[in-house]
Design a protein around this motif. Structure first.
Motif, mmCIF file in Angstrom:
data_model
loop_
_atom_site.group_PDB
_atom_site.id
_atom_site.type_symbol
_atom_site.label_atom_id
_atom_site.label_comp_id
_atom_site.label_asym_id
_atom_site.label_seq_id
_atom_site.Cartn_x
_atom_site.Cartn_y
_atom_site.Cartn_z
ATOM 1 N N GLY A 13 1.338 -1.752 -0.401
ATOM 2 C CA GLY A 13 -0.212 -0.202 0.271
ATOM 3 C C GLY A 13 0.726 1.430 0.109
ATOM 4 N N THR A 14 0.448 1.781 0.753
ATOM 5 C CA THR A 14 1.339 3.587 0.735
ATOM 6 C C THR A 14 2.870 3.157 2.790
ATOM 7 N N SER A 15 2.525 2.199 2.623
ATOM 8 C CA SER A 15 3.858 1.570 3.815
ATOM 9 C C SER A 15 4.950 0.698 3.243
ATOM 10 N N LYS A 16 6.297 0.953 4.388
ATOM 11 C CA LYS A 16 7.015 -0.527 3.135
ATOM 12 C C LYS A 16 7.552 -0.144 5.106
ATOM 13 N N GLY A 17 8.271 -2.281 4.411
ATOM 14 C CA GLY A 17 8.136 -2.921 5.401
ATOM 15 C C GLY A 17 9.334 -4.455 4.954
ATOM 16 N N ALA A 18 10.265 -4.428 6.420
ATOM 17 C CA ALA A 18 10.518 -5.753 6.295
ATOM 18 C C ALA A 18 9.607 -7.255 6.329
ATOM 19 N N TYR A 19 10.270 -7.963 5.453
ATOM 20 C CA TYR A 19 9.653 -9.360 5.850
ATOM 21 C C TYR A 19 9.513 -10.691 6.043
ATOM 22 N N PHE A 20 9.539 -11.134 6.915
ATOM 23 C CA PHE A 20 10.400 -12.245 7.627
ATOM 24 C C PHE A 20 9.654 -13.222 7.789
ATOM 25 N N LEU A 21 9.581 -14.680 7.947
ATOM 26 C CA LEU A 21 8.806 -16.099 7.865
ATOM 27 C C LEU A 21 9.562 -15.770 9.309
ATOM 28 N N ALA A 22 8.032 -16.485 10.354
ATOM 29 C CA ALA A 22 8.889 -16.760 11.907
ATOM 30 C C ALA A 22 10.167 -17.367 11.972
ATOM 31 N N ASP A 23 9.469 -19.049 10.805
ATOM 32 C CA ASP A 23 11.152 -19.806 11.211
ATOM 33 C C ASP A 23 12.340 -18.980 11.065
ATOM 34 N N LEU A 57 5.975 5.633 8.591
ATOM 35 C CA LEU A 57 5.650 4.854 7.601
ATOM 36 C C LEU A 57 6.477 3.477 6.525
ATOM 37 N N THR A 58 7.390 3.634 7.081
ATOM 38 C CA THR A 58 8.943 2.697 6.442
ATOM 39 C C THR A 58 9.961 2.279 7.676
ATOM 40 N N SER A 59 8.972 2.243 8.868
ATOM 41 C CA SER A 59 9.987 1.484 10.094
ATOM 42 C C SER A 59 8.726 0.187 10.276
ATOM 43 N N LYS A 60 8.399 0.137 9.363
ATOM 44 C CA LYS A 60 7.549 -1.267 10.367
ATOM 45 C C LYS A 60 7.799 -2.942 9.367
ATOM 46 N N VAL A 61 7.506 -3.405 10.287
ATOM 47 C CA VAL A 61 7.575 -5.702 10.023
ATOM 48 C C VAL A 61 7.137 -6.647 9.917
ATOM 49 N N ALA A 62 7.054 -7.951 9.148
ATOM 50 C CA ALA A 62 5.863 -8.358 9.080
ATOM 51 C C ALA A 62 5.829 -9.337 8.708
ATOM 52 N N ILE A 63 5.771 -10.377 10.293
ATOM 53 C CA ILE A 63 6.880 -11.710 10.998
ATOM 54 C C ILE A 63 5.108 -12.719 10.038
ATOM 55 N N VAL A 64 5.661 -14.088 9.171
ATOM 56 C CA VAL A 64 4.679 -14.518 8.392
ATOM 57 C C VAL A 64 4.502 -15.717 8.744
ATOM 58 N N SER A 65 3.904 -16.355 8.521
ATOM 59 C CA SER A 65 3.439 -18.286 8.748
ATOM 60 C C SER A 65 3.012 -19.131 8.385
#
Length: 364
Positions: A13-23, A57-65
């Protein structure tokens, strides 16, 4: 040799972030957050020693599993990485970063494409909110190119349709945590609402502002920001959020009559800086406030007819369209479904490095 941690940088969207796998991250939350803070370069206003973009808006993270809940494809933990303190706040949702979760999950093999369009059900662990994202996957690969345009992000991209299935009260426990449409807080009328994001909705005029001021002007308005913080701190306990001094919720939103043909004009604070646009869940919450009879927003909103409504939420750099399906009655409307269109793009995929001492302690 440092091992590093695999990481994808994505615009959602209008943000930017670092995306990680939970593992790929430590299971211990303290060790996990230490790695994230070091990788992002916080605390530091410039985040010069990390991947962060020196802005909320550009200091976000996603942790996905992969999710263990039946009917859900993946779980997503959102983290707002603060710039001024060593904090990864996992209290709120982020609908913009959410938009990148489905493409990321497909890229990493957590979800297999199903023809030219793949639907991914995502559970946000922060709040339990469930959303269904529709992603273009021609030839079994995520398509990022397209003609969809969203204000606040340059150019065009492939559309990602996001439908929220149960956002109401996801953070505060109820759509209106006080049970009232209007509350008096620090001498100001406000609607305390949570339809995916806790928001305090206030008439701009009640604080002596028009609601059309440029973002830079509002960011320089120290008197206004001090007043908003007094209201925010008082609203926190009323919204079942407790002491919110170290939290990024509730967000604060000034509203005014629409100026560009939309439903409502907004100036959203996240929570101490005026947003260049407006967050996805904040827009959904404000749109919901617009349909509540007697609320400050409803007094000014221009709403289309019918139970299916497309509300253009005006913000400093354009509009964000929120689709709402209403049930209930005119006196007691119920939002049965809310959704919107976002875009996302994969920017980088590789290995990120925390400081050696932080990595060594996390691994130990």
């Amino acid at each position: 040799m440092q091992q590093g941690v695999r990481c994808a940088l994505m615009r959602g969207g209008t943000s930017k972030g670092a995306y990680f796998l939970a593992d790929d991250l430590p299971r211990d939350p303290v060790a996990r957050d230490a790695i994230i803070l070091s990788v992002m370069g916080s605390p530091d206003a410039r985040q010069v020693d990390g991947l962060g973009g020196a802005h909320p808006l550009t200091s976000k993270v996603a942790i996905v599993s992969v999710s263990d809940q039946p009917g859900i494809d993946v779980d997503f933990l959102f983290g707002q990485v603060l710039l001024d303190r060593p904090v990864v706040d996992i209290t709120p949702n982020c609908g913009n970063i959410l938009a990148g979760v489905a493409p990321f999950a497909i890229e990493r093999g957590l979800v297999r494409p199903t023809g030219s369009l793949t639907r991914v059900k995502v559970r946000t662990l922060n709040t339990g909110t469930i959303a269904e994202l529709s992603v273009q996957t021609p030839g079994g690969r995520v398509n990022y190119a397209g003609a969809a345009r969203i204000d606040g992000a340059p150019g065009t991209a492939a559309p990602i349709v996001v439908d929220f299935l149960d956002a109401e009260g996801s953070v505060c426990g109820a759509l209106l945590p006080t049970g009232r449409t209007v509350d008096q807080i620090a001498g100001v009328e406000a609607t305390l609402i949570d339809n995916g994001m806790p928001v305090v909705v206030i008439l701009a005029g009640a604080l002596g502002r028009t609601g059309y001021e440029p973002r830079d002007q509002l960011n320089a308005d120290q008197d206004l920001k001090a007043r908003l913080e007094v209201i925010r701190l008082a609203a926190g306990p009323l919204m079942n959020l407790g002491d919110v001094r170290d939290k990024v919720v509730p967000k604060m939103c000034l509203v005014a009559a629409p100026a560009e043909g939309g439903a409502i004009a907004t100036r959203s604070f996240i929570p101490h800086e005026c947003h260049a646009s407006i967050g996805v869940f904040a827009a959904v919450s404000v749109a919901t406030a617009c349909i509540l009879p007697g609320s400050p927003a409803a007094r000014l909103a221009r709403l289309p007819e019918g139970r299916e409504k497309l509300l253009a939420i005006e913000h400093p750099t354009g509009v964000l369209d929120v689709r709402i399906a209403l049930g209930g009655t005119a006196e007691r409307p119920i939002v049965e479904r809310a959704g919107l269109l976002r875009t996302a793009r994969l920017l980088f995929d590789g290995v990120a490095f925390a400081h050696e001492a932080v990595e060594a302690e996390a691994v130990a």
